[in-house]
Scaffold this active site. Sequence first.
Site, PDB file in Angstrom:
ATOM      1  N   ARG A 129       0.831  -1.230   0.000  1.00  0.00           N
ATOM      2  CA  ARG A 129       0.000   0.000   0.000  1.00  0.00           C
ATOM      3  C   ARG A 129       0.861   1.274   0.000  1.00  0.00           C
ATOM      4  O   ARG A 129       0.546   2.251   0.680  1.00  0.00           O
ATOM      5  CB  ARG A 129      -0.919   0.055   1.225  1.00  0.00           C
ATOM      6  CG  ARG A 129      -2.013  -0.941   1.238  1.00  0.00           C
ATOM      7  CD  ARG A 129      -2.953  -0.782   0.037  1.00  0.00           C
ATOM      8  NE  ARG A 129      -4.107  -1.628   0.210  1.00  0.00           N
ATOM      9  CZ  ARG A 129      -4.109  -2.940  -0.053  1.00  0.00           C
ATOM     10  NH1 ARG A 129      -3.033  -3.527  -0.540  1.00  0.00           N
ATOM     11  NH2 ARG A 129      -5.196  -3.645   0.138  1.00  0.00           N
TER      12      ARG A 129
ATOM     13  N   GLU B  27      -4.618   4.008   6.284  1.00  0.00           N
ATOM     14  CA  GLU B  27      -4.405   3.823   4.852  1.00  0.00           C
ATOM     15  C   GLU B  27      -5.006   4.998   4.095  1.00  0.00           C
ATOM     16  O   GLU B  27      -4.517   5.430   3.061  1.00  0.00           O
ATOM     17  CB  GLU B  27      -5.064   2.512   4.392  1.00  0.00           C
ATOM     18  CG  GLU B  27      -4.741   2.194   2.953  1.00  0.00           C
ATOM     19  CD  GLU B  27      -5.642   1.148   2.343  1.00  0.00           C
ATOM     20  OE1 GLU B  27      -6.659   1.523   1.733  1.00  0.00           O
ATOM     21  OE2 GLU B  27      -5.327  -0.042   2.467  1.00  0.00           O
TER      22      GLU B  27
ATOM     23  N   SER C  12     -10.741  -0.223   3.429  1.00  0.00           N
ATOM     24  CA  SER C  12      -9.896  -0.341   4.623  1.00  0.00           C
ATOM     25  C   SER C  12      -9.429   1.051   5.043  1.00  0.00           C
ATOM     26  O   SER C  12      -8.802   1.752   4.262  1.00  0.00           O
ATOM     27  CB  SER C  12      -8.642  -1.163   4.335  1.00  0.00           C
ATOM     28  OG  SER C  12      -8.970  -2.483   4.029  1.00  0.00           O
TER      29      SER C  12
HETATM   30  N1  EPU Z   1     -10.204 -10.390  10.441  1.00  0.00           N
HETATM   31  C1  EPU Z   1     -10.965 -10.489  11.574  1.00  0.00           C
HETATM   32  N2  EPU Z   1     -11.997  -9.620  11.745  1.00  0.00           N
HETATM   33  C2  EPU Z   1     -12.303  -8.658  10.836  1.00  0.00           C
HETATM   34  C3  EPU Z   1     -11.524  -8.550   9.678  1.00  0.00           C
HETATM   35  C4  EPU Z   1     -10.483  -9.431   9.495  1.00  0.00           C
HETATM   36  O1  EPU Z   1     -10.721 -11.328  12.419  1.00  0.00           O
HETATM   37  O2  EPU Z   1     -13.239  -7.894  11.087  1.00  0.00           O
HETATM   38  C5  EPU Z   1      -9.067 -11.324  10.249  1.00  0.00           C
HETATM   39  C6  EPU Z   1      -9.445 -12.723   9.835  1.00  0.00           C
HETATM   40  O3  EPU Z   1      -8.517 -13.585  10.455  1.00  0.00           O
HETATM   41  C7  EPU Z   1      -9.220 -12.724   8.353  1.00  0.00           C
HETATM   42  C8  EPU Z   1      -8.027 -11.810   8.226  1.00  0.00           C
HETATM   43  O4  EPU Z   1      -8.214 -10.838   9.249  1.00  0.00           O
HETATM   44  O5  EPU Z   1      -8.934 -13.990   7.846  1.00  0.00           O
HETATM   45  C9  EPU Z   1      -7.906 -11.128   6.886  1.00  0.00           C
HETATM   46  O6  EPU Z   1      -9.127 -10.459   6.546  1.00  0.00           O
HETATM   47  P1  EPU Z   1      -9.456 -10.098   5.017  1.00  0.00           P
HETATM   48  O7  EPU Z   1      -9.237 -11.275   4.142  1.00  0.00           O
HETATM   49  O8  EPU Z   1     -10.807  -9.474   4.984  1.00  0.00           O
HETATM   50  O9  EPU Z   1      -8.338  -9.073   4.621  1.00  0.00           O
HETATM   51  P2  EPU Z   1      -7.725  -7.792   5.343  1.00  0.00           P
HETATM   52  O10 EPU Z   1      -6.294  -8.056   5.619  1.00  0.00           O
HETATM   53  O11 EPU Z   1      -8.570  -7.372   6.476  1.00  0.00           O
HETATM   54  C10 EPU Z   1      -6.896  -6.776   3.089  1.00  0.00           C
HETATM   55  C11 EPU Z   1      -6.900  -5.457   2.395  1.00  0.00           C
HETATM   56  C12 EPU Z   1      -8.191  -5.210   1.644  1.00  0.00           C
HETATM   57  C13 EPU Z   1      -8.467  -6.355   0.705  1.00  0.00           C
HETATM   58  C14 EPU Z   1      -8.479  -7.657   1.509  1.00  0.00           C
HETATM   59  C15 EPU Z   1      -8.668  -8.890   0.631  1.00  0.00           C
HETATM   60  C16 EPU Z   1      -5.454  -3.962   3.651  1.00  0.00           C
HETATM   61  C17 EPU Z   1      -5.390  -2.782   4.537  1.00  0.00           C
HETATM   62  N3  EPU Z   1      -6.673  -4.372   3.328  1.00  0.00           N
HETATM   63  O12 EPU Z   1      -7.833  -6.724   4.165  1.00  0.00           O
HETATM   64  O13 EPU Z   1      -7.999  -4.039   0.875  1.00  0.00           O
HETATM   65  O14 EPU Z   1      -9.682  -6.208   0.017  1.00  0.00           O
HETATM   66  O15 EPU Z   1      -7.221  -7.806   2.176  1.00  0.00           O
HETATM   67  O16 EPU Z   1      -7.506  -9.158  -0.033  1.00  0.00           O
HETATM   68  O17 EPU Z   1      -4.430  -4.481   3.234  1.00  0.00           O
HETATM   69  C18 EPU Z   1      -8.206  -1.636   1.018  1.00  0.00           C
HETATM   70  O18 EPU Z   1      -6.990  -1.583   1.037  1.00  0.00           O
HETATM   71  O19 EPU Z   1      -8.935  -0.611   1.056  1.00  0.00           O
HETATM   72  C19 EPU Z   1      -8.849  -2.946   0.990  1.00  0.00           C
HETATM   73  C20 EPU Z   1     -10.147  -3.066   1.071  1.00  0.00           C
END
Ligand code: EPU
Length: 339
Positions: free
Chosen positions: A164, A335, A238
């Site tokens: 990012r 972010e 995010s």
């Molecule tokens: N999780 C929780 N609770 C939550 C959210 C997440 O426990 O409310 C934990 C779970 O263990 C889950 C893990 O976090 O398995 C990962 O969650 P998720 O797959 O939703 O991905 P993220 O790391 O929360 C990132 C990106 C998103 C992108 C998703 C999918 C960042 C800051 N965010 O989220 O990007 O869509 O992966 O690849 O890196 C953005 O940058 O605006 C964005 C939406």
Amino acid sequence: MKIEENISLKEHTTFKIGGKARYFCLVQNEKDLKEAVAFAKREKVPTLVLGGGSNVLISEKGFDGLVVKIELKGIEFEEARGGVLVHVGAGENWDSFVAETVRRGLFGLENLSGIPGTVGGAPVQNIGAYGAEVKDVFDSVEVFDPLTGGIFAMTKKECEFAYRDSIFKHEEGKHLIILRVTFFLKENGELNTSYKDVKKYLEEKKITEPTQEEVRNAVIEIRSKKFPDLKKFGTAGSFFKNPIIQREEFEKLLNDYPKLPSFPAGEGLVKIPAGYLFDVICGFKGVRHGDAGVFENQALVLVNWGKATAEEIKKLAEEMRAKVKEKTGIEIEFEVNIL
Ligand code: EPU
């Protein structure tokens, strides 16, 4: 090109928050852009470049300068190096562009389906989702330098992509205005369905050999559950970045939080899902202060449920950040760009 005054920025951001721009203009070509920059210089006001407004939180005070909304259009396909170079105007809608590449059977962007915003914003924060990042298929970018009036190309290396992050978020590159982005896509590429949510979705639907279209649809459907409907509510996806910490620090945290997930992030480093910290460790999921809230299905996502102000969203974000710091010692970065 028309320069308007006192234009509300609310409708130009996906958060649906923000005061007025003292000056505002739409830029459709390089001539418009040069005129806009000359105007700001003459009036001695700062400029703010806006694409889809999907990663900003603009204060009710608005912007005391010139807001330049980039509407540079055009998509060109060029066969090269055993693949296809796609040159895209910075003002093209990101997801319409992704849909077009999928329609043409060009591989590489399907996992980045459904992301709001414009093409010009994609390299700035090296957008990423479901196991893909823009940098993976990025070739080069054409930029305008308002300091010199020059237009030049930058290679992938020069853009200094990281999680990012890119040169366009730092002092050396912040002032550069992206005109056109070139991607390198393949006609017979491979699909990446290894991300947990994508894999699970395809398994549930019993799709064993997905097409590119099916991967795109899977991503869109998964996203529809993780983010509020943008047509109804304001959000910038995010709000926070996932923190990258030392492996040793992570191992210490496992004593208190044995289920804390982690992903390798380079030598001696791990990336922690901030969503887990906010949700499981700090209990913020679904929390709401007035119209500023934490989305019930994804704790990284802040929502404007109606009339939230930038100040209210920021206050909630600060509260969340402070709680994580208190419980785990981890510093979380925003972010979203706060203006
Ligand atoms: N999780 C929780 N609770 C939550 C959210 C997440 O426990 O409310 C934990 C779970 O263990 C889950 C893990 O976090 O398995 C990962 O969650 P998720 O797959 O939703 O991905 P993220 O790391 O929360 C990132 C990106 C998103 C992108 C998703 C999918 C960042 C800051 N965010 O989220 O990007 O869509 O992966 O690849 O890196 C953005 O940058 O605006 C964005 C939406």
